[in-house]
Design a protein around this motif. Sequence first.
Motif, PDB file in Angstrom:
ATOM      1  N   UNK A 125       0.815  -1.220   0.000  1.00  0.00           N
ATOM      2  CA  UNK A 125       0.000   0.000   0.000  1.00  0.00           C
ATOM      3  C   UNK A 125       0.846   1.266   0.000  1.00  0.00           C
ATOM      4  N   UNK A 126       2.183   1.131   0.063  1.00  0.00           N
ATOM      5  CA  UNK A 126       3.028   2.322   0.166  1.00  0.00           C
ATOM      6  C   UNK A 126       2.880   3.277  -1.027  1.00  0.00           C
ATOM      7  N   UNK A 127       2.795   2.781  -2.290  1.00  0.00           N
ATOM      8  CA  UNK A 127       2.601   3.730  -3.389  1.00  0.00           C
ATOM      9  C   UNK A 127       1.312   4.544  -3.257  1.00  0.00           C
ATOM     10  N   UNK A 128       0.212   3.875  -2.875  1.00  0.00           N
ATOM     11  CA  UNK A 128      -1.047   4.612  -2.720  1.00  0.00           C
ATOM     12  C   UNK A 128      -0.980   5.567  -1.537  1.00  0.00           C
ATOM     13  N   UNK A 129      -0.210   5.189  -0.502  1.00  0.00           N
ATOM     14  CA  UNK A 129      -0.038   6.086   0.642  1.00  0.00           C
ATOM     15  C   UNK A 129       0.735   7.333   0.242  1.00  0.00           C
ATOM     16  N   UNK A 130       1.737   7.162  -0.607  1.00  0.00           N
ATOM     17  CA  UNK A 130       2.507   8.312  -1.078  1.00  0.00           C
ATOM     18  C   UNK A 130       1.610   9.259  -1.873  1.00  0.00           C
ATOM     19  N   UNK A 131       0.740   8.693  -2.709  1.00  0.00           N
ATOM     20  CA  UNK A 131      -0.189   9.527  -3.481  1.00  0.00           C
ATOM     21  C   UNK A 131      -1.188  10.216  -2.557  1.00  0.00           C
ATOM     22  N   UNK A 132      -1.667   9.501  -1.533  1.00  0.00           N
ATOM     23  CA  UNK A 132      -2.601  10.095  -0.576  1.00  0.00           C
ATOM     24  C   UNK A 132      -1.959  11.271   0.148  1.00  0.00           C
ATOM     25  N   UNK A 133      -0.694  11.087   0.555  1.00  0.00           N
ATOM     26  CA  UNK A 133       0.013  12.176   1.238  1.00  0.00           C
ATOM     27  C   UNK A 133       0.195  13.373   0.306  1.00  0.00           C
ATOM     28  N   UNK A 134       0.487  13.101  -0.957  1.00  0.00           N
ATOM     29  CA  UNK A 134       0.663  14.183  -1.928  1.00  0.00           C
ATOM     30  C   UNK A 134      -0.641  14.973  -2.096  1.00  0.00           C
TER      31      UNK A 134
END
Length: 619
Positions: free
Chosen positions: A103-112
């Motif tokens: 889930x880290x890629x989607x978390x990075x997008x969520x943070x962005x």
Amino acid sequence: MVYRSTRECLNDLDKRGELIRLKKEIDPYLDIAELTRRIHDVQGPALLFEHVKGSSFPVASNIFGTKDRAHYIFQKTLPPLRKAIELRADPRTFFKDYKNLWSLPSLAMTAFCGLPKRSLRRSPVLWKETSISQLPQCVSWPEDGGAFLTLPQVLSLMPGDRSLLKSNLGMYRIQLSGGEYDMDKEVGLHYQLHRGIGIHHTKAKALKKPWKVSIFVGGPPSHTIAAVMPMPEGLSEVIIAGMLAGRGLRWSRWRGYPILSDADFCILGEVNLERLKPEGPFGDHLGYYSLRHDFPFLKVEHVFCRRDAIMPITVVGRPPQEDSVFGALIHQLTKPMISVHLPGVKEVHAVDDAGVHPLLLAIGSERYVPYKKRVPMEVITQGFSILGFNQCSLAKYLFIAACEDDEHLSCQDIPAFFTHVLERVDWQRDLHLLTSTPIDTLDYSSGTLNAGSKLMVVCAGEKKRRLSASIPQRLSAVRDHCIVIPGLLAITLETPPDSVNTQEDTQEDTKTVLYQAINSLDPKLWHEVAMVVVSDDARELGKNFRRFLWETFTRSHPADDIHGKNERYLRRHLIFDGPLFIDARSKHHMPRELKPDPASKRRVDAYVSDDPSLQKWLR
């Protein structure tokens, strides 16, 4: 799906059959609210009123009326946002589960997406200037003091600070008309204790400088949810708005005002720092009218709308209503943070059926007491931590239990939680009464605005009693009774003498009758009943556990209304012989309960009879 506006969201719901478009004109005075309540009660679809009497703008209601619909609206963004909060709450636990690595890629997008994006073009909400009087004048209850905005997003900045990341975005009802407000020039701002905007107001008043505030309605549905999120001080809700929307919040600046570009409406003005004006009454989410009190007001300078503007509203009243879904979403998102901010606390639940702030349930832990025979120790300190945490500090009743006594215990199963507590509580040990403390602004049980008392009930250890579903003896001075759940009894007292002249005298006299009932107890026979609620109608209260929660905890004030046999103090600690009596009868100082207008009910009956799409739901 990522929504950029209210209309995009409604169009998507329409495709799913989750929206009814109503073309016949409807009166915003009581009728929209009456129809919305009926649809919500049957878990029906969102409503779009395309022709509203007295306004050219459509009104949408019940958008978040069911949990399933709310989860659908945020289906793509809610899971990664929850993961992001889990990661921030406890990184070590998060990375122990290797599945979370995916889930880290989607978390990075969520943070962005949490970073606000400056609009390069003119904001859609600034399309056309309008006025307060041209907005839909929605009134929900017969005794409301005027028309109100019920889903506003109030954006304020600390005076002297221009960073949107340090702003406060809150939902505080806005009175558009009535009272002493100058129509089209002033609107009321009802913000209560422990709201972030209050810090900004205090500083602005100290600096004696003009303080600009922006009010928005509509836009991406994430903006609405973000405005009700209880964010930690210093962390702006605009971050959550972007993360939950799946796209950074669009904003701009216009003549010194921060603008949420995608909103449907905005009201811009300066808060009057020199005086207050009476606001209200207003039928509120505790199920009663909040009365007229002095609150800040905004001197309106500009009102704008976007080209395809729709006015989203909600209708509040005795729970459950649409705002109950807001509470469920907030609980899902904030649950991972509880153990971080409140060490040892496993769960906290603000009970919606009791009006949220009147009743908190919590599960703590006795981490430092490995003895088999335990008494409440650490759970007491955890309880006090909860009562000092954010808006939990406005709670009136807190029941907290130790998780070690039942690993399956949950605050969400409220009857089972009460059973667990009543089996273990010791009324000579486990009551902790706090007087002269802040309570919810909307809670009038003490007879004083913003001030009252709190009762914390803690329990830990082995069961002390077997709860009974029968009454062990006849109570003196009791007219009627009903078992709510085993160990919890509702009673109605005998009617006081006819010679009593005033409401105040009536209540003093019935207090005497209450003590007659309490003093008639045989403690040996009453061991299996742990709590007694004194009600105006015990039969009705006993039929429905939700009614028990609402009536008991909204109508009682701990310092005045908790009693027991042989009340006494041991080292200033209140103790008595059980059971605990809670006087939850109507009080003379309490506002009236919310009741629909009969004429409006008849008008809505006729409205429904002309619309087959409504008849499908309201037969």
